[in-house]
Design an enzyme around this catalytic site. Structure first.
Site, short mmCIF file in Angstrom:
data_model
loop_
_atom_site.label_atom_id
_atom_site.label_comp_id
_atom_site.label_asym_id
_atom_site.label_seq_id
_atom_site.Cartn_x
_atom_site.Cartn_y
_atom_site.Cartn_z
CG PHE A 1 -0.43 -0.41 2.49
CD1 PHE A 1 0.34 0.45 3.26
CD2 PHE A 1 -0.68 -1.69 2.96
CE1 PHE A 1 0.85 0.05 4.47
CE2 PHE A 1 -0.18 -2.10 4.19
CZ PHE A 1 0.60 -1.23 4.95
CB CYS A 22 -0.65 2.52 -4.85
SG CYS A 22 -1.34 1.36 -3.65
CG HIS A 23 -3.18 5.27 0.41
ND1 HIS A 23 -2.95 5.74 1.68
CD2 HIS A 23 -4.45 5.60 0.12
CE1 HIS A 23 -4.05 6.31 2.15
NE2 HIS A 23 -4.97 6.24 1.22
CG PHE A 24 -1.92 9.47 -1.09
CD1 PHE A 24 -3.06 9.35 -1.87
CD2 PHE A 24 -2.08 9.57 0.29
CE1 PHE A 24 -4.32 9.37 -1.31
CE2 PHE A 24 -3.34 9.59 0.87
CZ PHE A 24 -4.46 9.49 0.07
CB VAL A 74 0.02 7.64 4.73
CG1 VAL A 74 -1.07 7.96 3.73
CG2 VAL A 74 -0.53 7.52 6.14
#
Length: 177
Positions: free
Chosen positions: A72, A75-77, A82
């Site tokens: 994650f 891609c986040h962000f 985070v």
């Protein structure tokens, strides 16, 4: 429904045990399962009991080791990595469902809701460890087995999420859900 004979009932579980749960091997083929990686949000359960916690109805404590290469973060962000807060919430639901299987509940676990969630911090790639604490409030054992709990997420010693009235149900048939 509950089964009075629960195999593999221990007070702590390794990552391999959690993977076995995801394959349906820990609580039997009709017991609840944890998700497989990458949706499995813990590396181990360090404590489980039926009488502890704030309400003396059961307690679960689990940990997730934070590594910068967790999927994650990519891609986040982009440029501002985070861990999504919803994953911490999902981890708490996962643990309530695991508890229901641990005490002998049968069926497929589904999150049913949450009373209130508060986010007061974040989990960054530089963090070391997340600790989840679940305080069981109630277990209903009728046609539907349902657990209700309060929980918290701590990162590196600081509580950053709290949730009240986490609800998970075990369903024999999910086709009408």
């Amino acid at each position: 429904m509950m089964n009075s004979c629960t195999p593999n009932k221990k007070s702590s579980y390794s990552y391999e045990d959690l993977l076995a749960s995801g394959r349906g091997e820990l609580f039997g083929e009709d017991g609840p399962q944890l998700p497989a990686p990458t949706m499995l949000m813990m590396d181990r359960i360090v404590e489980m009991n039926e009488t502890g916690g704030q309400f003396n109805k059961g307690y679960i404590e689990a940990e997730l080791d934070i590594k910068p290469d967790l999927p994650f973060f990519g891609c986040h962000f982009i440029g501002d990595p985070v861990m999504p807060g919803c994953l911490g919430l999902d981890a708490m639901w996962q643990l309530v469902g695991f508890y229901l299987g641990w005490i002998g509940g049968k069926g497929k676990g589904r999150a049913l809701g949450v009373g209130e969630v508060k986010f007061t911090g974040q989990i960054l790639p530089s963090a070391k460890k997340v600790v989840y604490r679940i305080h069981m409030k109630r277990v209903i054992n009728r046609k539907l087995v349902m657990g209700m709990a309060d929980g918290e997420v701590e990162v590196d010693g600081r509580v950053i999420y709290t949730a009240t009235d986490l609800k998970v149900g075990l369903f024999q048939d999910t086709s009408a859900f």
